[in-house]
Design an enzyme around this catalytic site. Sequence first.
Site, PDB file in Angstrom:
ATOM      1  N   LYS A  87       6.242  13.751   3.801  1.00  0.00           N
ATOM      2  CA  LYS A  87       7.186  14.230   4.811  1.00  0.00           C
ATOM      3  C   LYS A  87       8.165  13.143   4.714  1.00  0.00           C
ATOM      4  O   LYS A  87       7.539  11.871   5.227  1.00  0.00           O
ATOM      5  CB  LYS A  87       6.336  14.498   6.266  1.00  0.00           C
TER       6      LYS A  87
HETATM    7  O1  G3P Z   1       6.848  18.101  13.655  1.00  0.00           O
HETATM    8  C1  G3P Z   1       8.056  18.026  13.707  1.00  0.00           C
HETATM    9  C2  G3P Z   1       8.509  19.048  14.923  1.00  0.00           C
HETATM   10  O2  G3P Z   1       7.832  20.065  14.933  1.00  0.00           O
HETATM   11  C3  G3P Z   1       8.470  18.184  16.117  1.00  0.00           C
HETATM   12  O3  G3P Z   1       8.667  19.224  17.307  1.00  0.00           O
HETATM   13  O4  G3P Z   1       8.218  19.776  19.871  1.00  0.00           O
HETATM   14  O5  G3P Z   1       8.353  17.475  19.078  1.00  0.00           O
HETATM   15  O6  G3P Z   1      10.399  18.852  18.915  1.00  0.00           O
HETATM   16  P1  G3P Z   1       8.835  18.551  19.005  1.00  0.00           P
END
Ligand code: G3P
Length: 217
Positions: A87
């Site tokens: 990633k």
């Molecule tokens: O893993 C990346 C992403 O899905 C993060 O989500 O909920 O932290 O905005 P969030």
Amino acid sequence: MKFFIDTANLDQIREAQDLGVLDGVTTNPSLMAKEGISGKENILQHYLDICEIVDGDVSAEVVATDFEGIVKEGTELAKLHKQIIVKVPMIKEGVKAIKYFTDHGIKTNCTLVFSAGQALLAAKAGATYVSPFLGRLDDISTDGLNLIEEIRLIYDNYGFETEILAASIRHTMHVINCAKLGADVMTGPLSSIDGLLKHPLTDSGLAKFLEDAKSFI
Ligand code: G3P
């Protein structure tokens, strides 16, 4: 549509895997920190533990931000296990590194994508997955779903094979709307998957069937 779970919590990954619909896992440094995982060896072991639970792709994020550092870290992560997807953040050095990984047969997930232009660059560099963060766009009063729609249109126009991994999913309606728009993958918390099960008419209908079934015995 593939279902990924967005967590580093092993119990939640096992629970989603047990349901039989899990296709992979995404993690990020914040999710690892939330589980109290720190130190290089512990982090690498945690990725291996995740790979033991699931059959599909497991995104492991680099923390270097320079080309050489991203390539070194990503190459090490990719060698760890065949399910690991490197990633990489959507920055200039990250795009260069994604192209390097593409040329060397290493699969990537371009993360922190918030615009169609960024998604176009990620696809040009050959990213396996692109991760538009729709929940975080919604958080700042911007339509995250519109971004998914734009990327789908652009990728279809040119036949890009990069898969749209709708990330920062917060709830079941995000999942359903992403499915309608043709996102290839969604990654969200366990609650966004479990929520798909629920309907009050299912609960009341089952209660009535079970009540009526008592007369069969
Ligand atoms: O893993 C990346 C992403 O899905 C993060 O989500 O909920 O932290 O905005 P969030």
